[in-house]
Design an enzyme around this catalytic site. Structure first.
Site, PDB file in Angstrom:
ATOM      1  N   ASP A  90       0.825 -15.041  -4.180  1.00  0.00           N
ATOM      2  CA  ASP A  90       1.488 -14.368  -2.970  1.00  0.00           C
ATOM      3  C   ASP A  90       1.500 -15.019  -1.555  1.00  0.00           C
ATOM      4  O   ASP A  90       0.890 -16.351  -1.712  1.00  0.00           O
ATOM      5  CB  ASP A  90       0.654 -12.929  -2.661  1.00  0.00           C
ATOM      6  CG  ASP A  90       1.757 -11.853  -2.406  1.00  0.00           C
ATOM      7  OD1 ASP A  90       2.485 -12.105  -1.448  1.00  0.00           O
ATOM      8  OD2 ASP A  90       1.691 -10.973  -2.987  1.00  0.00           O
ATOM      9  N   HIS A 141       7.443 -13.479  -1.209  1.00  0.00           N
ATOM     10  CA  HIS A 141       5.833 -13.589  -1.304  1.00  0.00           C
ATOM     11  C   HIS A 141       5.497 -15.007  -1.617  1.00  0.00           C
ATOM     12  O   HIS A 141       4.576 -14.983  -2.464  1.00  0.00           O
ATOM     13  CB  HIS A 141       5.421 -12.529  -2.449  1.00  0.00           C
ATOM     14  CG  HIS A 141       5.785 -11.005  -1.625  1.00  0.00           C
ATOM     15  ND1 HIS A 141       4.618 -10.704  -0.830  1.00  0.00           N
ATOM     16  CD2 HIS A 141       6.366 -10.172  -1.944  1.00  0.00           C
ATOM     17  CE1 HIS A 141       5.088  -9.202  -0.627  1.00  0.00           C
ATOM     18  NE2 HIS A 141       6.129  -8.977  -1.171  1.00  0.00           N
ATOM     19  N   GLU A 167      10.398  -7.446  -2.373  1.00  0.00           N
ATOM     20  CA  GLU A 167      10.356  -7.455  -0.946  1.00  0.00           C
ATOM     21  C   GLU A 167      10.662  -9.056  -0.785  1.00  0.00           C
ATOM     22  O   GLU A 167       9.989  -9.677   0.316  1.00  0.00           O
ATOM     23  CB  GLU A 167       9.002  -7.249  -0.435  1.00  0.00           C
ATOM     24  CG  GLU A 167       8.515  -5.880  -0.677  1.00  0.00           C
ATOM     25  CD  GLU A 167       7.451  -5.573  -0.209  1.00  0.00           C
ATOM     26  OE1 GLU A 167       7.108  -4.396   0.501  1.00  0.00           O
ATOM     27  OE2 GLU A 167       6.283  -6.336  -0.614  1.00  0.00           O
ATOM     28  N   TRP A 170       8.297   0.862  -8.556  1.00  0.00           N
ATOM     29  CA  TRP A 170       7.116   0.964  -7.523  1.00  0.00           C
ATOM     30  C   TRP A 170       7.766   1.723  -6.286  1.00  0.00           C
ATOM     31  O   TRP A 170       7.042   2.398  -5.671  1.00  0.00           O
ATOM     32  CB  TRP A 170       6.625  -0.320  -7.100  1.00  0.00           C
ATOM     33  CG  TRP A 170       7.283  -1.177  -6.221  1.00  0.00           C
ATOM     34  CD1 TRP A 170       8.334  -2.304  -6.353  1.00  0.00           C
ATOM     35  CD2 TRP A 170       7.068  -1.322  -4.675  1.00  0.00           C
ATOM     36  NE1 TRP A 170       8.875  -2.938  -5.321  1.00  0.00           N
ATOM     37  CE2 TRP A 170       8.139  -2.275  -4.393  1.00  0.00           C
ATOM     38  CE3 TRP A 170       6.372  -0.806  -3.945  1.00  0.00           C
ATOM     39  CZ2 TRP A 170       8.375  -2.592  -2.801  1.00  0.00           C
ATOM     40  CZ3 TRP A 170       6.305  -1.104  -2.489  1.00  0.00           C
ATOM     41  CH2 TRP A 170       7.592  -2.054  -2.067  1.00  0.00           C
ATOM     42  N   TYR A 181      -0.552   4.025  -6.140  1.00  0.00           N
ATOM     43  CA  TYR A 181      -1.166   2.758  -5.319  1.00  0.00           C
ATOM     44  C   TYR A 181      -2.514   2.929  -5.082  1.00  0.00           C
ATOM     45  O   TYR A 181      -2.800   3.791  -4.046  1.00  0.00           O
ATOM     46  CB  TYR A 181      -0.296   2.734  -4.378  1.00  0.00           C
ATOM     47  CG  TYR A 181       0.982   1.507  -4.606  1.00  0.00           C
ATOM     48  CD1 TYR A 181       1.587   1.655  -5.684  1.00  0.00           C
ATOM     49  CD2 TYR A 181       1.307   0.637  -3.722  1.00  0.00           C
ATOM     50  CE1 TYR A 181       2.499   0.699  -5.988  1.00  0.00           C
ATOM     51  CE2 TYR A 181       2.189  -0.501  -3.909  1.00  0.00           C
ATOM     52  CZ  TYR A 181       2.965  -0.128  -5.270  1.00  0.00           C
ATOM     53  OH  TYR A 181       4.058  -1.185  -5.609  1.00  0.00           O
ATOM     54  N   THR A 218      -5.091  -5.663  -2.694  1.00  0.00           N
ATOM     55  CA  THR A 218      -6.436  -5.902  -2.198  1.00  0.00           C
ATOM     56  C   THR A 218      -6.540  -6.416  -0.702  1.00  0.00           C
ATOM     57  O   THR A 218      -7.238  -6.755  -0.193  1.00  0.00           O
ATOM     58  CB  THR A 218      -7.272  -6.881  -3.004  1.00  0.00           C
ATOM     59  OG1 THR A 218      -6.421  -8.010  -3.115  1.00  0.00           O
ATOM     60  CG2 THR A 218      -7.251  -6.285  -4.361  1.00  0.00           C
ATOM     61  N   GLU A 219      -5.497  -6.038   0.143  1.00  0.00           N
ATOM     62  CA  GLU A 219      -5.700  -6.550   1.469  1.00  0.00           C
ATOM     63  C   GLU A 219      -6.611  -5.896   2.229  1.00  0.00           C
ATOM     64  O   GLU A 219      -7.471  -6.629   3.024  1.00  0.00           O
ATOM     65  CB  GLU A 219      -4.370  -6.037   2.251  1.00  0.00           C
ATOM     66  CG  GLU A 219      -3.128  -6.676   2.332  1.00  0.00           C
ATOM     67  CD  GLU A 219      -2.276  -6.035   1.051  1.00  0.00           C
ATOM     68  OE1 GLU A 219      -2.533  -5.380   0.076  1.00  0.00           O
ATOM     69  OE2 GLU A 219      -0.841  -6.203   1.200  1.00  0.00           O
TER      70      GLU A 219
HETATM   71  C1  ACM Z   1       5.000  -4.275  -4.016  1.00  0.00           C
HETATM   72  O1  ACM Z   1       4.239  -3.091  -3.671  1.00  0.00           O
HETATM   73  N1  ACM Z   1       5.523  -4.940  -3.180  1.00  0.00           N
HETATM   74  C2  ACM Z   1       5.446  -4.404  -5.683  1.00  0.00           C
END
Ligand code: ACM
Length: 538
Positions: free
Chosen positions: A170, A241, A308, A374, A399, A455-456
């Site tokens: 990422d 990402h 994204e 998602w 999530y 895991t941010e």
């Molecule tokens: C995601 O939560 N960006 C897959």
């Protein structure tokens, strides 16, 4: 018996009784089930101190070719224990049930000074609802050292979960060694500091963060998971990402609009604007990466992200616009689609299948690709209707970085309130699919479900424990068991079974969120979160 996930059926004899395990109890297996025999002897031997010699008269693992894959039957009576299955996966699931029946101490790593290991007489029939019972673990935002990954795999196995979707790359860190491109680990595997809490606080620590798995580490992880009937699906997130990769190899970025040589591995959370360019050279670069990925990971599916991908740089980049014209594409969405389709074909030529986040639907879904839905259920519904396989993992429901309760005491509260009960009432196959008059064809494309752990806000395994558990236990039951519609689920019964399951988690050393709220040391006073008010059940 308090089994979690609940089995299909349990029949107890009219005269109850127990089969006792002692130093003379043997353990044997049909040749095809030998790996399960080894696992059972190792794990039960460690917890109980019993030797479980390979001799008849105790526990027998027997092949029954007629059983469905992953199904098992467990018969416990005065003569001993008979576990039958057609595959190691089925026998392994049955072995996990057997371990639960022995009580919480069977989850310890070394024996207490106790005897009295007993299994209740019963006939248990069981089989999973879904073939893909997954967890996505993000090891990019915070690296999990491999010892923690082994432990996490054991926790998945204890819950009959069978796919580890391993988010290896990422913006904030690249975690897989690629021999061709050493800078991916030399440069991209660590960042100078990390954001503390949600970005609006604009607060950072001054501590470098990093780590990566060597190829041998990853082979070891794959083998460890395989011995526990878990498939590791690697994710290389493209073409967004990707700031960490661009930092290591600036030529991968949009060099005509940003000075990519000046970039660092990202120290913010969020979605970076720095995305890959879509040149032939970049395609070749990632083919090289993926050649090494395929050598390490034997999984049928390879996850290429696709989520994204910020399009601003492509809109500004003359090179990207020229590429769009050259390829006869309509816009930036189609450019992304071109990129993903390229790798869909590339993987298919090598006998693999691509899976990506539901953005891969935009600009045309690559043929043969599967979708991780998602952004709610919509992407999954559209993909299933179009005949593509789907793993349901809507952000609105599963999530596990999202907060577990409404109170102020939740550490770094982000996202919607998703309690243990909310997860227990999550339904992976929406009515939009089951109500179609297609003989169940589209619904059958939902091959499974997955909980996602970003895991941010979890900087170590203790934080992962807190957010993952106990909700992963409820999720496991959703993925495995034949539950009724959400409103009809026996939540009180599940809560009663959880009382025993918490004792198992305690024996395993899992630092779950207690039902009454976090322990003082699990709180993060003063660290900004970002709670969202999602309507319940959306
Ligand atoms: C995601 O939560 N960006 C897959």
């Amino acid at each position: 018996m308090d089994l979690i996930p609940a089995p299909l059926s349990v029949i107890r004899p009219e005269t109850p009784g127990t089969f006792a395990l002692d130093a003379g109890t043997g353990l044997t297996a049909a040749p095809g089930l030998a790996p399960v025999e080894t696992w059972l002897r190792t794990v039960l031997g460690a917890a109980t101190g019993l030797p479980l010699p390979a001799a008849p008269g105790g526990i027998e693992l027997r092949l029954d070719p007629a059983a469905a894959p992953e199904a098992y039957r467990l018969s416990i009576g005065p003569e001993g224990v008979l576990l039958t299955a057609s595959t190691p996966a089925g026998a392994f699931a049955g072995a996990q049930t057997l371990r639960q029946l022995l009580g919480a101490d069977a989850y310890r790593t070394a024996p207490l000074c106790r005897t009295g290991w007993e299994l209740p007489y019963a006939e248990i029939e069981d089989a999973p609802r879904f073939g893909w019972r997954g967890v996505m673990l993000d090891v990019s935002r915070h690296f999990m050292p491999k010892a923690g990954v082994f432990r996490f795999i054991d926790l998945m196995a204890a819950h009959k979960l069978n796919v580890l979707h391993f988010h290896l790359t990422d913006d904030q860190g690249w975690r897989i060694e690629v021999k061709r491109y050493p800078r991916l680990t030399e440069v991209a595997s660590w960042r100078e500091r990390s954001m503390v809490g949600f970005r609006a606080a604009d607060r950072r620590d001054d501590r470098p963060h990093g780590g990566y798995y060597t190829q041998d580490d990853l082979r070891e992880i794959v083998a460890y998971a395989d011995a526990r009937q878990i498939t590791v699906v690697p994710e290389i997130d493209l073409p967004g990402h990707s700031q960490a990769a661009i930092t290591a190899y600036p030529e991968l970025g949009n060099t005509d609009v940003v000075d990519t040589a000046a970039l660092g591995v990202w120290t913010d959370w969020g979605v970076s604007e720095n995305v890959l360019n879509v040149s032939e050279a970049t395609l070749r670069f990632f083919e090289g990466v993926l050649e090494e990925v395929l050598e390490i990971f034997p999984s049928q599916f390879v996850h290429l992200g696709g989520d994204e991908c910020a399009k601003a740089q492509w809109r500004e980049s003359e090179a990207a616009q020229a590429r769009i014209r050259e390829l006869g594409l309509a816009d930036e969405d189609e450019l992304q689609s071109h990129f993903i389709r390229h790798f869909d074909g590339w993987l298919a030529e090598r006998g693999r299948r691509l899976i990506g986040w539901d953005e891969i639907l935009e600009g045309g879904l690559a043929e043969g690709a599967a979708v991780s839905s998602w952004r709610g259920y919509e992407g999954g519904i559209a993909a299933a209707k179009a005949g593509h396989d789907v793993v349901m993992c809507p952000e609105t429901h599963v999530y596990l970085d999202h907060r577990q309760g409404p109170g102020e005491e939740e550490p770094i509260p982000v996202g919607f309130v998703r309690t243990l009960e909310d997860v227990y009432r999550f339904e992976p196959v929406p009515a939009e699919l089951t109500s179609l008059e297609d003989g169940g064809a589209a619904a059958a494309h939902v091959i499974g479900t997955q909980a996602n752990i970003w895991t941010e806000f979890m900087d170590d395994a203790r934080d992962v424990d807190f957010r993952a558990f106990p909700r992963l236990a409820a999720f496991a039951e959703v993925a495995w068991s034949a539950l009724p519609a959400p409103a009809e689920r026996d939540w009180e019964g599940f809560e009663r079974r959880m009382a025993e399951h918490y004792r198992r988690l305690d024996a395993l050393g899992v630092e779950y969120r207690p039902p009454g709220g976090p322990h003082p040391w699990q709180k993060r006073p003063g660290v900004l979160g970002r709670p969202l008010d999602g309507p319940k059940g959306t």
